[in-house]
Design a protein around this motif. Sequence first.
Motif, PDB file in Angstrom:
ATOM      1  N   ASP A   1       8.186   6.000 -16.907  1.00  0.00           N
ATOM      2  CA  ASP A   1       8.807   5.451 -15.704  1.00  0.00           C
ATOM      3  C   ASP A   1       8.395   4.000 -15.523  1.00  0.00           C
ATOM      4  O   ASP A   1       7.226   3.667 -15.615  1.00  0.00           O
ATOM      5  CB  ASP A   1       8.378   6.243 -14.465  1.00  0.00           C
TER       6      ASP A   1
ATOM      7  N   ALA B   1       7.599   0.732 -13.432  1.00  0.00           N
ATOM      8  CA  ALA B   1       6.950   0.551 -12.141  1.00  0.00           C
ATOM      9  C   ALA B   1       6.780  -0.932 -11.871  1.00  0.00           C
ATOM     10  O   ALA B   1       6.703  -1.747 -12.785  1.00  0.00           O
ATOM     11  CB  ALA B   1       5.596   1.250 -12.130  1.00  0.00           C
TER      12      ALA B   1
ATOM     13  N   VAL C   1       6.047   1.699   1.255  1.00  0.00           N
ATOM     14  CA  VAL C   1       5.422   2.932   0.765  1.00  0.00           C
ATOM     15  C   VAL C   1       4.781   3.665   1.945  1.00  0.00           C
ATOM     16  O   VAL C   1       3.864   3.145   2.572  1.00  0.00           O
ATOM     17  CB  VAL C   1       4.349   2.640  -0.309  1.00  0.00           C
TER      18      VAL C   1
ATOM     19  N   GLN D   1       3.360   9.086   0.317  1.00  0.00           N
ATOM     20  CA  GLN D   1       3.835   8.778  -1.037  1.00  0.00           C
ATOM     21  C   GLN D   1       2.853   7.888  -1.798  1.00  0.00           C
ATOM     22  O   GLN D   1       3.173   7.382  -2.862  1.00  0.00           O
ATOM     23  CB  GLN D   1       5.202   8.086  -0.969  1.00  0.00           C
TER      24      GLN D   1
ATOM     25  N   GLU E   1      -0.882   4.265  -7.069  1.00  0.00           N
ATOM     26  CA  GLU E   1       0.543   4.535  -7.258  1.00  0.00           C
ATOM     27  C   GLU E   1       1.191   4.804  -5.908  1.00  0.00           C
ATOM     28  O   GLU E   1       0.572   5.410  -5.034  1.00  0.00           O
ATOM     29  CB  GLU E   1       0.770   5.755  -8.145  1.00  0.00           C
TER      30      GLU E   1
ATOM     31  N   SER F   1       5.404   5.343  -4.006  1.00  0.00           N
ATOM     32  CA  SER F   1       6.860   5.344  -4.105  1.00  0.00           C
ATOM     33  C   SER F   1       7.477   4.990  -2.763  1.00  0.00           C
ATOM     34  O   SER F   1       7.002   5.430  -1.719  1.00  0.00           O
ATOM     35  CB  SER F   1       7.381   6.720  -4.516  1.00  0.00           C
TER      36      SER F   1
ATOM     37  N   ARG G   1       8.804   1.931  -7.661  1.00  0.00           N
ATOM     38  CA  ARG G   1       7.584   2.731  -7.736  1.00  0.00           C
ATOM     39  C   ARG G   1       6.498   1.739  -8.115  1.00  0.00           C
ATOM     40  O   ARG G   1       6.618   1.017  -9.106  1.00  0.00           O
ATOM     41  CB  ARG G   1       7.699   3.826  -8.784  1.00  0.00           C
TER      42      ARG G   1
ATOM     43  N   ARG H   1       2.686   0.704  -9.294  1.00  0.00           N
ATOM     44  CA  ARG H   1       1.592   1.269 -10.102  1.00  0.00           C
ATOM     45  C   ARG H   1       0.691   0.121 -10.566  1.00  0.00           C
ATOM     46  O   ARG H   1       1.173  -0.886 -11.081  1.00  0.00           O
ATOM     47  CB  ARG H   1       2.136   1.995 -11.321  1.00  0.00           C
TER      48      ARG H   1
END
Length: 136
Positions: A27, A29, A52, A56, A69, A71, A91, A93
């Motif tokens: 994924d 990020a 965020v 999440q 992390e 989302s 997202r 990270r």
Amino acid sequence: MSKEITQRDKSEVAAEANAGPSAGSIDRAVTPAVDVFEDETGITLLADMPGVPRDQLELHVEGDSLLIEGSVQPLTPNGMEAIYAELRVPRFRRSFTLSRELDTSKIDANLKDGVLMLRIPKQAHAQPRRIAVSAA
């Protein structure tokens, strides 16, 4: 015939949403901007995580590694579902290697106005201390 087209379009949209732009890879990020400040008793990290919500956000410490992390949840009107969306929600990270002088069991985290503040104190043996000198 319009029902067939509509149904096909919905299934294609669902397939695209599931596959996404990063299908077959890790994924993608966004790397949040982070400021790190150090003082005598520890470090403070300020990470920009706009949009965020707290539920999440995930923080993981494993050994000397810290992983942040989070989302963003898209806003959709009640009772509605997106069948096509061009907006990609990010997202976040970011990972750090922490010094062994830091006490990761005492990390304090606070999320306010899209900014994550982490306070990681130094272990007692790594903090400066004053030594009293007595006259002999």
